[in-house]
Design a protein around this motif. Structure first.
Motif, mmCIF file in Angstrom:
data_model
loop_
_atom_site.group_PDB
_atom_site.id
_atom_site.type_symbol
_atom_site.label_atom_id
_atom_site.label_comp_id
_atom_site.label_asym_id
_atom_site.label_seq_id
_atom_site.Cartn_x
_atom_site.Cartn_y
_atom_site.Cartn_z
ATOM 1 N N HIS A 1 0.834 -1.208 0.000
ATOM 2 C CA HIS A 1 0.000 0.000 0.000
ATOM 3 C C HIS A 1 0.869 1.257 0.000
ATOM 4 C CE1 HIS A 1 -3.941 -1.719 0.174
ATOM 5 N NE2 HIS A 1 -3.718 -2.364 1.314
ATOM 6 N N LEU A 2 1.928 1.261 0.798
ATOM 7 C CA LEU A 2 2.818 2.422 0.839
ATOM 8 C C LEU A 2 3.395 2.697 -0.542
ATOM 9 C CD1 LEU A 2 4.193 4.585 2.644
ATOM 10 C CD2 LEU A 2 6.055 2.947 2.955
ATOM 11 N N GLU A 3 3.785 1.632 -1.233
ATOM 12 C CA GLU A 3 4.344 1.776 -2.583
ATOM 13 C C GLU A 3 3.319 2.338 -3.566
ATOM 14 O OE1 GLU A 3 7.506 1.373 -3.476
ATOM 15 O OE2 GLU A 3 8.082 0.770 -1.455
ATOM 16 N N SER A 4 2.028 2.157 -3.290
ATOM 17 C CA SER A 4 0.987 2.620 -4.210
ATOM 18 C C SER A 4 0.582 4.075 -3.977
ATOM 19 C CB SER A 4 -0.254 1.720 -4.103
ATOM 20 O OG SER A 4 -0.985 2.005 -2.920
ATOM 21 N N GLY B 1 -7.931 2.381 -3.846
ATOM 22 C CA GLY B 1 -8.724 1.812 -2.758
ATOM 23 C C GLY B 1 -8.643 2.551 -1.429
ATOM 24 N N LEU B 2 -8.021 3.718 -1.393
ATOM 25 C CA LEU B 2 -7.879 4.465 -0.141
ATOM 26 C C LEU B 2 -9.047 5.422 0.049
ATOM 27 C CD1 LEU B 2 -6.230 5.390 2.361
ATOM 28 C CD2 LEU B 2 -5.088 7.039 0.840
ATOM 29 N N ASP C 1 -8.611 4.403 5.322
ATOM 30 C CA ASP C 1 -8.767 2.956 5.331
ATOM 31 C C ASP C 1 -8.637 2.426 3.914
ATOM 32 O OD1 ASP C 1 -9.601 2.395 8.132
ATOM 33 O OD2 ASP C 1 -11.225 3.767 7.598
ATOM 34 N N PHE C 2 -8.031 1.251 3.819
ATOM 35 C CA PHE C 2 -8.035 0.472 2.593
ATOM 36 C C PHE C 2 -9.084 -0.628 2.787
ATOM 37 C CE2 PHE C 2 -3.823 2.349 2.719
ATOM 38 C CZ PHE C 2 -3.623 2.754 1.415
ATOM 39 N N ASP D 1 -8.529 -4.241 5.486
ATOM 40 C CA ASP D 1 -8.193 -4.171 6.911
ATOM 41 C C ASP D 1 -6.850 -3.483 7.163
ATOM 42 O OD1 ASP D 1 -8.889 -4.530 9.577
ATOM 43 O OD2 ASP D 1 -7.948 -6.501 9.709
ATOM 44 N N CYS D 2 -6.494 -2.536 6.318
ATOM 45 C CA CYS D 2 -5.286 -1.732 6.517
ATOM 46 C C CYS D 2 -5.707 -0.281 6.728
ATOM 47 C CB CYS D 2 -4.355 -1.827 5.311
ATOM 48 S SG CYS D 2 -3.623 -3.456 5.071
ATOM 49 N N ARG D 3 -4.949 0.410 7.592
ATOM 50 C CA ARG D 3 -5.240 1.790 7.934
ATOM 51 C C ARG D 3 -4.022 2.679 7.667
ATOM 52 N NH1 ARG D 3 -6.709 -1.972 10.530
ATOM 53 N NH2 ARG D 3 -4.870 -2.134 11.817
ATOM 54 N N LEU D 4 -4.294 3.907 7.272
ATOM 55 C CA LEU D 4 -3.251 4.901 7.031
ATOM 56 C C LEU D 4 -3.441 6.042 8.017
ATOM 57 C CD1 LEU D 4 -1.011 6.414 5.394
ATOM 58 C CD2 LEU D 4 -2.858 7.243 3.923
ATOM 59 N N TYR D 5 -2.346 6.444 8.659
ATOM 60 C CA TYR D 5 -2.337 7.615 9.533
ATOM 61 C C TYR D 5 -1.312 8.591 8.977
ATOM 62 C CZ TYR D 5 -4.838 4.513 12.626
ATOM 63 O OH TYR D 5 -5.762 3.638 13.135
#
Length: 150
Positions: free
Chosen positions: A27-30, A71-72, A102-103, A106-110
């Protein structure tokens, strides 16, 4: 000897294929942050997949507008009233959460804005970047993605 090398290659190949992916790093790479450069990347797969990086670039009043990722779903973070009062009284501190997202998996971005004094974990910064951050000439944000329960 050749048989040992083939067996070892097979074992290594098996380990590589069964090692879990770090979905947080994927996700970070995207993530694309328009007009910003990325540095100080880290990731781990211990408790759960986690990945982070620091982005720096021109000052903005809404970093959310510069961020895109497949997807974010991203929203501005609104702290509780007691935290707002503390920030008004004492300032934001070294970091301040400004957005979260949120993605679908079940992944979260802060997203946390870095303030002066620059946090020590931004080790690759130059003296010029530290001064520019202090003077408000650039902005810096730490993006952290965590996946799984928690």
């Amino acid at each position: 000897m050749a048989a040992s090398a083939i067996a070892l290659t097979g074992i290594v190949g098996c380990l590589v294929t069964i090692a879990p992916k770090n979905i947080a790093l994927e996700h970070l790479e995207s993530i694309l942050v328009q007009g910003y450069s990325r540095t100080e990347e880290s990731y781990e797969n211990k408790v759960g997949p986690v990945a982070s990086a620091i982005y720096f670039g021109p000052p903005t009043t809404d970093i959310k507008q510069a961020v895109t990722a497949p997807g974010l779903r991203l929203e501005v973070y609104e702290p509780h009233e007691d935290i707002k009062l503390r920030i008004q009284r004492d300032g934001p501190g070294a970091t301040e959460t400004v957005a979260r997202g949120d993605f679908a998996d079940d992944c979260r971005l802060y997203i946390m804005q870095l303030h002066d004094p620059v946090p020590s974990y931004w080790m690759s910064r130059t003296p010029e970047q530290s001064e520019a951050l202090s003077n408000g000439e650039i902005a810096a944000y730490q993006f952290t993605i965590s996946c799984g329960p928690g």
